[in-house]
Design an enzyme around this catalytic site. Structure first.
Site, PDB file in Angstrom:
ATOM      1  N   LYS A  16       0.847  -1.330   0.133  1.00  0.00           N
ATOM      2  CA  LYS A  16      -0.073  -0.130  -0.036  1.00  0.00           C
ATOM      3  C   LYS A  16       0.777   1.283  -0.135  1.00  0.00           C
ATOM      4  CE  LYS A  16      -0.280  -0.121   4.946  1.00  0.00           C
ATOM      5  NZ  LYS A  16      -1.168  -0.571   6.061  1.00  0.00           N
ATOM      6  N   HIS A  33      -7.200  -6.747  12.862  1.00  0.00           N
ATOM      7  CA  HIS A  33      -5.996  -5.999  12.558  1.00  0.00           C
ATOM      8  C   HIS A  33      -5.598  -6.053  14.160  1.00  0.00           C
ATOM      9  CE1 HIS A  33      -2.559  -3.793  10.908  1.00  0.00           C
ATOM     10  NE2 HIS A  33      -3.079  -2.845  11.444  1.00  0.00           N
ATOM     11  N   ARG A  39      -0.197 -10.642   7.072  1.00  0.00           N
ATOM     12  CA  ARG A  39       0.092  -9.448   6.223  1.00  0.00           C
ATOM     13  C   ARG A  39       1.435  -8.910   6.451  1.00  0.00           C
ATOM     14  NH1 ARG A  39      -5.147  -9.115   8.206  1.00  0.00           N
ATOM     15  NH2 ARG A  39      -4.369  -7.204   9.698  1.00  0.00           N
ATOM     16  N   ASP A  54      14.752  23.052  -0.168  1.00  0.00           N
ATOM     17  CA  ASP A  54      15.532  22.271  -1.126  1.00  0.00           C
ATOM     18  C   ASP A  54      16.977  21.795  -0.814  1.00  0.00           C
ATOM     19  OD1 ASP A  54      13.432  22.586  -2.981  1.00  0.00           O
ATOM     20  OD2 ASP A  54      14.230  24.762  -3.069  1.00  0.00           O
ATOM     21  N   CYS A  78      16.038  23.833   4.766  1.00  0.00           N
ATOM     22  CA  CYS A  78      15.443  24.670   3.852  1.00  0.00           C
ATOM     23  C   CYS A  78      14.589  23.703   3.040  1.00  0.00           C
ATOM     24  CB  CYS A  78      16.434  25.378   2.809  1.00  0.00           C
ATOM     25  SG  CYS A  78      17.870  26.075   3.765  1.00  0.00           S
ATOM     26  N   ARG A 132     -11.151   1.011  13.953  1.00  0.00           N
ATOM     27  CA  ARG A 132     -11.120   1.614  12.711  1.00  0.00           C
ATOM     28  C   ARG A 132     -12.083   1.203  11.815  1.00  0.00           C
ATOM     29  NH1 ARG A 132      -5.067   1.662   9.884  1.00  0.00           N
ATOM     30  NH2 ARG A 132      -5.961  -0.532   9.739  1.00  0.00           N
ATOM     31  N   TYR A 177      17.993  30.331   7.466  1.00  0.00           N
ATOM     32  CA  TYR A 177      16.698  31.067   7.872  1.00  0.00           C
ATOM     33  C   TYR A 177      16.512  31.111   9.391  1.00  0.00           C
ATOM     34  CZ  TYR A 177      15.094  30.343   3.003  1.00  0.00           C
ATOM     35  OH  TYR A 177      14.977  30.310   1.617  1.00  0.00           O
TER      36      TYR A 177
HETATM   37  C1  PLP Z   1      -0.681  -1.582   6.945  1.00  0.00           C
HETATM   38  C2  PLP Z   1      -1.264  -2.658   7.304  1.00  0.00           C
HETATM   39  C3  PLP Z   1      -0.600  -3.928   7.344  1.00  0.00           C
HETATM   40  C4  PLP Z   1       0.854  -4.008   7.566  1.00  0.00           C
HETATM   41  O1  PLP Z   1       1.313  -3.623   8.712  1.00  0.00           O
HETATM   42  P1  PLP Z   1       3.107  -3.480   9.043  1.00  0.00           P
HETATM   43  O2  PLP Z   1       3.070  -3.058  10.448  1.00  0.00           O
HETATM   44  O3  PLP Z   1       3.568  -2.864   8.006  1.00  0.00           O
HETATM   45  O4  PLP Z   1       3.429  -5.100   8.667  1.00  0.00           O
HETATM   46  C5  PLP Z   1      -1.278  -4.819   7.631  1.00  0.00           C
HETATM   47  N1  PLP Z   1      -2.820  -4.918   7.749  1.00  0.00           N
HETATM   48  C6  PLP Z   1      -3.446  -3.872   7.468  1.00  0.00           C
HETATM   49  C7  PLP Z   1      -4.664  -3.989   7.516  1.00  0.00           C
HETATM   50  C8  PLP Z   1      -2.872  -2.620   7.430  1.00  0.00           C
HETATM   51  O5  PLP Z   1      -3.292  -1.674   7.157  1.00  0.00           O
END
Ligand code: PLP
Length: 375
Positions: free
Chosen positions: A37, A164, A219, A313, A311, A135, A265
């Site tokens: 992602k 998650h 994941r 750049d 800065c 979430r 700056y």
């Molecule tokens: C981003 C995400 C992950 C991966 O998380 P990491 O901590 O980078 O491994 C897994 N599951 C969901 C739903 C996420 O949003």
């Protein structure tokens, strides 16, 4: 096109693949899904997903439908799951392109079914359970029963169910256990059985590699990109991650400063003694934020403090008289014999590696290489 500016984000594709393979083999029963992602956490999802695909990876996840569609031609027959909520009016794009979607609620599924009636084909979905992250997804058992009923529809291919962990990188397992119990309780509601059941992110993948459970996919995100989700996970000493990303540049200017001379700056820096100042072509427009002021970067073989304000750049560092125009500069990663962990760079700025990677602006070219000899 000409690439004049020496500032680059270098990405080691071999290290990335090694990390994926190490994490994937921590638990042979589970498939490692590569989370690509947000443009692979800023490192470039097209090249990364293609490299993983060429090396056998067939499960991917993105945050948005657009991200998934962009990758479809490089990861072809793979599963690609959109982790965020998509507008149910657009489910047809998911069906046409064989993209799997997250079902966050009963309402979403009902609305999607209305749209699905008008098109050919089935929608692949992963039902999201909220077990404590708060979430997306639902935790209401009645709602889950209704979702389970809707899964009877011939327009739906029930591919997965997931949740998650919100604190898998934390000091103890208490909240993980609470979430796992919630997950198990909710799973019992379902009369339909999906192909995949998953709850672990990188931290969970490492931490629960030996757990005996019914989950069959994990994941993997940040750890594949070479960073431990936290010190707690690194301490477990279960996997040696290889650094993947390096932010590098070269000195474009050096000048001698006298004691009392000021710079930058807001003139926030004044030389206390005679010294040398080098300029590096990177700034906050590249994602090298002002809060990095004071961090010591590697210039050649020296550690040089970023002095004065960063800065847009460019930025300046204090250095010795040995530093010359063209010398290599390293902010994090590995380059010309130097090594700085991205965690050290992130901690100095009160943030995490994830944010550092994602903030590096598109102006910085991503340069891919495949083995350490090319450094
Ligand atoms: C981003 C995400 C992950 C991966 O998380 P990491 O901590 O980078 O491994 C897994 N599951 C969901 C739903 C996420 O949003």
């Amino acid at each position: 096109m000409i690439n004049d500016r020496p500032t680059q984000l270098r990405v080691n594709l071999d290290a990335l693949l090694n990390n994926y393979n190490k994490l994937n083999s921590l638990n042979n029963e589970k498939i490692g899904l590569a989370v690509v992602k947000a443009d692979s956490y800023g490192l470039g999802s097209k090249v990364i997903a293609e490299h993983l695909y060429q090396n056998g990876v067939r499960h991917f996840a993105t945050a948005t439908l657009e991200e998934a569609l962009e990758l479809k031609d490089v990861i072809k027959d793979s599963m690609v799951l959109v982790l965020g909520v998509i507008n149910s009016q657009n489910v047809k794009y998911a069906v046409e392109n064989n993209v799997s979607l997250t079902c966050p609620s009963k309402e979403w599924l009902e609305e999607s079914l209305v749209h699905l009636q008008q098109i050919e084909g089935k929608l692949k979905i992963h039902v999201k359970l909220d077990t404590g992250m708060g979430r997306i997804g639902t935790s209401d058992l009645e709602e889950l029963k209704e979702i389970d009923n809707l899964l009877d529809s011939e327009k739906i291919d029930f591919e997965g169910i997931f949740s998650h962990y919100s604190n898998a990188d934390g000091e103890d397992d208490n909240y993980d256990n609470y979430q796992t119990e919630n997950f198990e309780r909710s799973l019992k509601i379902f009369t339909h059985k999906p192909k995949y059941i998953h709850i672990e992110n990188s931290a969970g993948t490492v931490k629960y590699s030996n757990r005996d459970d019914q989950y069959n996919l994990t994941r993997i995100g940040i750890a594949m990109y070479g960073c431990y989700p936290s010190g707690n996970i690194e301490k477990l000493d279960k996997v040696q991650l290889e650094p993947v990303a390096s932010l590098v540049s070269k000195v474009t200017h050096v000048k001698k400063f006298q004691a009392g001379q000021k710079l930058g700056y807001g003139v926030s820096y004044e030389a206390k003694q005679d010294e040398y100042i080098a300029t590096v072509p990177i700034g906050y427009a590249d994602g090298l934020l002002r809060r990095a002021q004071g961090f010591k970067i590697r210039v050649g073989s020296e550690e040089c403090e970023i002095v004065g304000r960063v800065c847009m750049d460019q930025l300046m560092v204090r250095c010795s008289k040995n530093v010359k125009v063209g010398d290599d500069v390293l902010f994090f990663g590995e380059y010309s014999g130097q090594k700085v962990s991205v965690d050290e760079f992130a901690e100095y700025q009160n943030t995490i590696s994830y944010e550092i990677f994602c903030c590096i602006n598109k102006r910085v070219p991503r340069v891919y290489y495949k083995n350490k000899m090319e450094l």
